[in-house]
Design an enzyme around this catalytic site. Structure first.
Site, PDB file in Angstrom:
ATOM      1  N   PHE A 123       0.873  -1.176   0.000  1.00 50.88           N
ATOM      2  CA  PHE A 123       0.000   0.000   0.000  1.00 50.88           C
ATOM      3  C   PHE A 123       0.907   1.221   0.000  1.00 50.88           C
ATOM      4  O   PHE A 123       1.704   1.401   0.931  1.00 50.88           O
ATOM      5  CB  PHE A 123      -0.839  -0.077   1.282  1.00 50.88           C
ATOM      6  N   LEU A 125       0.934   5.088  -0.023  1.00 51.50           N
ATOM      7  CA  LEU A 125       0.240   6.356   0.119  1.00 51.50           C
ATOM      8  C   LEU A 125       1.233   7.463   0.498  1.00 51.50           C
ATOM      9  O   LEU A 125       1.253   8.539  -0.115  1.00 51.50           O
ATOM     10  CB  LEU A 125      -0.851   6.232   1.204  1.00 51.50           C
ATOM     11  N   GLY A 131       2.991  12.631   4.990  1.00 47.43           N
ATOM     12  CA  GLY A 131       2.861  11.529   5.944  1.00 47.43           C
ATOM     13  C   GLY A 131       1.514  11.660   6.617  1.00 47.43           C
ATOM     14  O   GLY A 131       0.495  11.239   6.067  1.00 47.43           O
ATOM     15  N   SER A 132       1.485  12.310   7.780  1.00 45.39           N
ATOM     16  CA  SER A 132       0.198  12.600   8.428  1.00 45.39           C
ATOM     17  C   SER A 132      -0.655  13.486   7.518  1.00 45.39           C
ATOM     18  O   SER A 132      -1.877  13.381   7.490  1.00 45.39           O
ATOM     19  CB  SER A 132       0.438  13.314   9.763  1.00 45.39           C
ATOM     20  N   GLY A 339      16.255  -5.716  33.963  1.00 47.96           N
ATOM     21  CA  GLY A 339      17.448  -4.986  34.399  1.00 47.96           C
ATOM     22  C   GLY A 339      18.477  -4.931  33.269  1.00 47.96           C
ATOM     23  O   GLY A 339      18.113  -4.829  32.098  1.00 47.96           O
ATOM     24  N   GLU A 363       0.452   3.873   9.910  1.00 49.03           N
ATOM     25  CA  GLU A 363      -1.003   3.825   9.730  1.00 49.03           C
ATOM     26  C   GLU A 363      -1.707   4.858  10.620  1.00 49.03           C
ATOM     27  O   GLU A 363      -2.767   4.602  11.184  1.00 49.03           O
ATOM     28  CB  GLU A 363      -1.520   2.396   9.930  1.00 49.03           C
TER      29      GLU A 363
END
Lengths: 381, 259
Positions: A123, A125, A131-132, A339, A363
């Protein structure tokens, strides 16, 4: 109210648990160290039906549902977050939109081989400047005869190097801004579709994250998914579903780190007793267990809403926000329980910590989830 | 070829077994139930024979309470064609001979040329069933097999069974009973499609009367289960090595009577 998994869901969960425990867990650390894509185990996941869980059998899928999908994804992520994201992207970000928006012909060609896991999809995009701010698409698809010519760049594409087909978003009408975005199914090997770079990452290192460049890349109109201008709607709807998957991945990461912490706390001694007897350690384990259960319930609800065909966007955002923040906290505490040894690769818990971080980002970042949730509660949508 | 695979639902191998309030049984609260692992080898082998022959039918059968249906459903998800659930008050707390009689009766009805067991169930580890059933049927039986080949004419099976340091090879006429040892194969995972399709396959309920069996008393009764005594703590003998060894030898000889 009843929270009861169906017999099939329980069997799918058990299968995924056994497969993850026996086949995925033993290879996870080495794959991470070598940043190597797990071709063999992903192929087997395909054969088992884990790569197209909610896709109907008629299109090569398993014919199960979203709840079964998140159950399986949690189990796989407990063993290895990289396998989980490869699976999640193929299921949620590729198969889901092709099933929902594809024509019958497209489903045959672009869904069946992917839902059955013979091939994997991706996908695309995100762009360097988008981005956002996903509406700010610079990749252009210009109509030309019976097709389109694409030019532009996509970044951070999960499964990008391995995918046989990419679901790519591009502007077909820049004047209409995000209402001018369209979606295309583009096959690898299409002239002008280049994969110049694979990223070196902090976590999910066995999954590949690639950059795409399109240079005068010609795509047939038959490869357009949905109508012209529907791209942004497809992308956002798809991401709503994807977020349930990423939430389940985050849950699995937290649960895996938790299991390691409980085992370690019972074994490791300090001041003459197993550290599990110290209240400070018990406190951390109790907090982790509670947050894990809370995330699981949010995820199951979002998945059940999707299966019932009801709106689930805000619920998916809440599940993703809560699960990913919780995973970061839980894996941080898991190292604390261990630890100094937690900081050492041999103890594996540091891998969960590195893998958790991305779930707050991809996403839709935690900040974007909050934006979506705020809009929903304020009725501004 | 029709192959019948008897299976038993048993507690998961990771279960911490506790004796129940009634000391004749275990506390079943919170137990995860699975198909006994040796039975999975048997089922896998049956599925492979069917796939190799390109035809046939694999029938899973169990004797057990209502929850045992889950075990049958697992077998169907792995690829068995149908299942028989022998469930009847007459078989509650049955001893192995009673179960063997029930299985032998259902095998007579189904008349498969081959019955494939797991070598034993991992709960009580009796391992009596394959031989008992074969005896009741008057069929030959090879236990703990590591390999098998059905003859081309379908009249016999060549089976290799595990013996100390070797394989003992038999040619056995069909019908017969075989029991599977670990290593016979690697059982497959059920696929999601298999799981989703399992509900569409038949699980037939069979009662004692359907098999013409009357409730007969068990020959073998469990009197009680007893937990293993807790292991006594180890003893560290302090002091100089030469002295400590003397004490160790004395203790082994006089206290433990081991030497």
């Amino acid at each position: 109210m009843q929270i009861e998994l169906s017999e099939e869901q329980q069997m799918i969960q058990a299968l995924a648990r056994e497969f993850a425990e026996k086949e995925v867990k033993p290879v996870a650390a080495l794959l991470d160290a070598e940043a190597r894509f797990p071709h063999e185990t992903v192929k087997r996941m395909g054969e088992l039906g884990l790569m197209g869980i909610a896709v109907p059998e008629a299109y090569g899928g398993s014919g199960a549902d979203t709840v079964a999908y998140v159950l399986a994804l949690e189990e796989i992520a407990k063993a290895c977050a990289s396998h989980a994201v490869i699976m999640s992207v193929n299921n949620s970000l590729y198969c889901d939109p092709v099933l929902k928006y594809g024509t019958d012909e497209q489903r045959k060609k672009f869904l069946a081989p992917f839902a059955s896991g013979q091939q994997i999809g991706c996908f695309a995009l995100t762009e360097p400047q988008a981005g956002s701010d996903a509406t700010n698409q610079h990749t252009l698809a210009v109509r030309d005869g019976d097709g389109y010519v694409l030019n532009g760049r996509k970044v951070f594409v999960t499964n990008g190097r391995e995918a046989a087909v990419a679901l790519v978003f591009a502007q077909t009408d820049p004047a209409k801004a995000h209402r001018g975005i369209s979606a295309f199914l583009i096959e690898r090997g299409t002239p002008g579709f280049l994969v110049p770079k694979v990223e070196d990452k902090l976590g999910i290192r066995a999954s590949d994250t690639a950059e795409f460049v399109f240079e005068e890349c010609r795509v047939r109109a038959a490869n357009r998914l949905g109508e012209e201008g529907m791209g942004f709607k497809i992308a956002m709807g798809t991401l709503d579903g994807g977020r349930i998957g990423i939430a389940a991945q985050a849950l699995g990461i937290a649960a895996g780190a938790f299991d390691l912490s409980v085992a370690y706390a019972k074994e490791r001694k300090s001041f003459g007793v197993p550290i599990a007897q110290h209240q400070m350690v018990q406190w951390m384990l109790a907090d982790m267990a509670t947050a894990i259960e809370a995330a699981r319930l949010l995820i199951w609800r979002a998945a059940a809403l999707k299966d019932a065909g009801r709106p689930f966007g805000p619920e998916a955002s809440m599940a993703k926000l809560f699960a990913s923040e919780m995973a970061m906290k839980a894996t941080t505490d898991a190292i604390q329980v261990h630890g100094g040894y937690g900081y050492i690769k041999e103890y594996q818990v540091e891998r969960y910590f590195r893998d958790a971080k991305i779930t707050q980002i991809y996403e839709g970042t935690s900040q974007i989830q909050k934006l979506i949730i705020a809009r929903h509660v304020l009725g501004a949508r | 070829m029709k192959i019948l695979v008897p299976v038993k639902q048993v507690p998961d191998t990771a279960t911490q077994v506790k004796i129940g309030a009634d000391p004749k049984g275990i506390d079943t609260a919170g137990i995860t139930w699975i198909v006994s692992p040796y039975d999975e080898y048997a089922l896998e082998e049956a599925l492979r024979i069917k796939e190799k022959q390109g035809q046939g039918e694999v029938v899973a059968v169990t004797v057990g309470p209502e929850r045992a249906k889950e075990a049958l459903r697992s077998c169907l998800a792995m690829g068995a064609d149908r299942a028989l659930h022998l469930s009847d008050p007459a078989w509650e707390n049955a001893d192995s001979l009673t179960v063997a009689r029930a299985l032998a009766a259902v095998i007579k009805q189904e008349a498969p040329p081959l019955v494939l067991f797991g070598r034993q169930a991992i709960d009580d580890d009796m391992g009596a069933m394959p031989a008992q059933v074969a005896d009741l049927l008057g069929w030959p039986c090879a236990s703990w097999i590591m390999e098998e080949t059905i003859s081309e004419d379908g009249k016999s099976v060549r089976a290799g069974r595990q013996v100390e340091g070797a394989l003992e090879i038999f040619t056995i006429p069909l019908p017969c009973v075989l029991s599977a040892q670990k290593g016979l194969n690697e059982p497959r995972y059920p696929t999601l499609k298999g799981i989703m399709g399992a509900k569409k396959k038949e699980i037939k309920d069979v009662k004692a009367a359907d098999l013409g069996l009357a409730a007969d008393g068990a020959q073998l009764l469990v009197v009680a289960l007893e937990a293993l005594p807790p292991r006594p703590p180890g003893r560290i003998i302090p002091g100089e090595p030469a002295e400590a060894v003397k004490e160790l030898v004395r203790s082994l000889r006089e206290d433990a009577k081991a030497i």
